[in-house]
Design a protein around this motif. Structure first.
Motif, PDB file in Angstrom:
ATOM      1  N   ASP A 108       3.940  -6.989  -1.519  1.00  8.58           N
ATOM      2  CA  ASP A 108       4.203  -5.824  -0.673  1.00  8.58           C
ATOM      3  C   ASP A 108       3.950  -4.546  -1.474  1.00  8.58           C
ATOM      4  O   ASP A 108       4.876  -3.888  -1.941  1.00  8.58           O
ATOM      5  N   LYS A 110       1.503  -2.052  -0.450  1.00  6.45           N
ATOM      6  CA  LYS A 110       0.690  -1.094   0.305  1.00  6.45           C
ATOM      7  C   LYS A 110       1.180   0.341   0.148  1.00  6.45           C
ATOM      8  O   LYS A 110       0.377   1.258  -0.060  1.00  6.45           O
ATOM      9  N   LYS A 111       2.489   0.554   0.263  1.00  3.44           N
ATOM     10  CA  LYS A 111       3.028   1.914   0.178  1.00  3.44           C
ATOM     11  C   LYS A 111       2.657   2.558  -1.147  1.00  3.44           C
ATOM     12  O   LYS A 111       2.129   3.685  -1.189  1.00  3.44           O
ATOM     13  N   LEU A 114      -1.239   3.161  -1.604  1.00  4.18           N
ATOM     14  CA  LEU A 114      -1.743   4.257  -0.783  1.00  4.18           C
ATOM     15  C   LEU A 114      -1.248   5.614  -1.275  1.00  4.18           C
ATOM     16  O   LEU A 114      -2.017   6.574  -1.400  1.00  4.18           O
ATOM     17  N   LYS A 207      -7.094   7.869   4.918  1.00  2.70           N
ATOM     18  CA  LYS A 207      -6.861   6.811   5.911  1.00  2.70           C
ATOM     19  C   LYS A 207      -8.182   6.232   6.403  1.00  2.70           C
ATOM     20  O   LYS A 207      -8.333   5.009   6.523  1.00  2.70           O
ATOM     21  N   PHE A 210      -9.761   3.939   3.732  1.00  4.36           N
ATOM     22  CA  PHE A 210      -9.103   2.642   3.604  1.00  4.36           C
ATOM     23  C   PHE A 210      -9.329   1.762   4.838  1.00  4.36           C
ATOM     24  O   PHE A 210      -9.328   0.534   4.720  1.00  4.36           O
ATOM     25  N   GLU A 211      -9.514   2.387   6.006  1.00  2.00           N
ATOM     26  CA  GLU A 211      -9.588   1.621   7.247  1.00  2.00           C
ATOM     27  C   GLU A 211     -10.988   1.583   7.846  1.00  2.00           C
ATOM     28  O   GLU A 211     -11.159   1.230   9.010  1.00  2.00           O
ATOM     29  N   TYR A 264      -9.729   1.756  -7.877  1.00  2.00           N
ATOM     30  CA  TYR A 264      -9.925   1.597  -6.433  1.00  2.00           C
ATOM     31  C   TYR A 264     -11.425   1.463  -6.173  1.00  2.00           C
ATOM     32  O   TYR A 264     -12.215   2.306  -6.613  1.00  2.00           O
ATOM     33  N   ASN A 292      -6.830  -5.144   5.085  1.00  2.00           N
ATOM     34  CA  ASN A 292      -5.762  -5.295   4.105  1.00  2.00           C
ATOM     35  C   ASN A 292      -6.303  -4.974   2.719  1.00  2.00           C
ATOM     36  O   ASN A 292      -7.399  -5.418   2.360  1.00  2.00           O
ATOM     37  N   VAL A 293      -5.556  -4.214   1.953  1.00  2.00           N
ATOM     38  CA  VAL A 293      -5.981  -3.845   0.606  1.00  2.00           C
ATOM     39  C   VAL A 293      -5.688  -5.004  -0.332  1.00  2.00           C
ATOM     40  O   VAL A 293      -4.553  -5.495  -0.407  1.00  2.00           O
TER      41      VAL A 293
END
Length: 333
Positions: A108, A110-111, A114, A207, A210-211, A264, A292-293
């Motif tokens: 977990d 992601k937070k 990012l 955003k 990443f997406e 990254y 998903n990263v």
């Protein structure tokens, strides 16, 4: 943005520098960091500036760098300090949490991944040695202006405010007054929010990166401990480096702490060098899926550290920083 008296303005936060402090247990005002001046870019050669290091409170900063309206008495000004602090406030806690979760094997992440990227990307935008690159990267952003009357008034102050430091600062940075003005206005447009709970343009761009439908985002975290706990990760005066300069992928590497760095990579599924090329229908299906990263941890990879430190040295403006006088993978004069 509120009026304040902060004239000494950092373009790489004190928080990030303290994560690379040579005396991490000292009082905050006494924290120091070693600085090295670039001697030979091609040979990755550095010269230690002082065996005492530099005070972090005065390092990687210019007077009134981000001040767009200095009050006549010169004791107060309007600047972007409040906007920057929104991201700096959680930098240390996010870094510590990311490394701790990796130690615990948590997925977990992601937070932290990012939010660290957003804060580090802000460092790229506000770096005075990257003004031309920033203006080239964000394209037409400086041509926009807010429609909200209050924000428009602040934006006009960015353009027309009193800047007694401008001529001296532009001479130091080798940029024109017009470029300086465009840069300040671009920072305003990128960072300001039209409403308290809305994302700003910078966050919206991140955003999208990443997406991206065809995107293949990947994050690598490199840490050094145990028998290699003395190995150090450099911090650049530019705040970032590009680990894959010859590749078609968008990539950034950032210092996390004295013993960790993060990479990254934002590849496109079509650009990946795969042994097996998926058929078009598989690629089309991938585009419709939520992205998903992928976070890959590495421990004590010395080859990666050498490449990272060499990239930081090669791509810095003229100075790099560390918590140690010994730097792996580079030459010290």
């Amino acid at each position: 943005m509120q009026q304040n008296d902060t004239a000494n303005q950092h373009y790489v936060s004190q928080v990030e520098q303290r994560l690379n402090s040579l005396n991490p247990h000292a009082a905050l005002r006494n924290r120091r960091i070693y600085s090295f001046t670039l001697v030979d870019r091609e040979a990755f050669a550095l010269l230690l500036d002082s065996s005492q290091g530099r005070l972090i409170s005065k390092n990687l900063a210019f007077r009134d760098l981000f001040s767009f309206d200095v009050i006549r008495d010169n004791t107060s000004r309007f600047n972007f300090e409040g906007l920057f602090q929104q991201y700096e406030a959680d930098m240390e806690s996010n870094t510590v949490a990311l490394l701790r979760k990796l130690d615990l094997g948590s997925g977990d992440l992601k937070k932290e991944v990012l939010e660290i990227f957003v804060a580090k990307f802000m460092n790229f935008l506000r770096n005075p040695y990257s003004v031309r690159k920033v203006l080239n990267t964000i394209g037409n952003v400086p041509r926009f202006h807010p429609t909200d009357p209050e924000l428009l008034a602040q934006y006009n102050a960015v353009l027309a405010g009193r800047k007694p430091h401008q001529a001296h600062l532009c001479a130091q940075l080798d940029i024109s007054p017009e470029q300086y003005q465009m840069w300040l206005s671009a920072l305003f447009i990128m960072l300001v929010r039209s409403a308290p709970n809305e994302v700003n343009i910078m966050e919206s761009i991140v955003k999208q990166v990443f997406e991206r439908p065809s995107g293949f985002p990947m994050v690598c975290v490199y840490r050094y401990s145990g028998e290699h706990a003395d190995k150090r990760c450099l911090l650049s005066d530019r705040g970032y480096a590009t680990p894959l300069p010859q590749e078609p992928h968008l990539s950034f590497s950032f210092n996390l702490s004295s013993t960790a760095f993060i990479v990254y990579v934002f590849a496109s599924i079509e650009e990946l060098n795969l042994l097996y090329v998926p058929p078009p229908r598989v690629i089309d299906l991938y585009r419709t899926q939520q992205k998903n990263v992928r976070v890959l941890p590495f421990t004590n990879d010395l080859a990666a550290l050498a490449r990272y430190n060499q990239n930081v040295v090669y791509q810095c403006h003229h100075t790099v920083y560390s918590s140690s006088q010994l730097i792996y993978g580079v030459t010290l004069k």
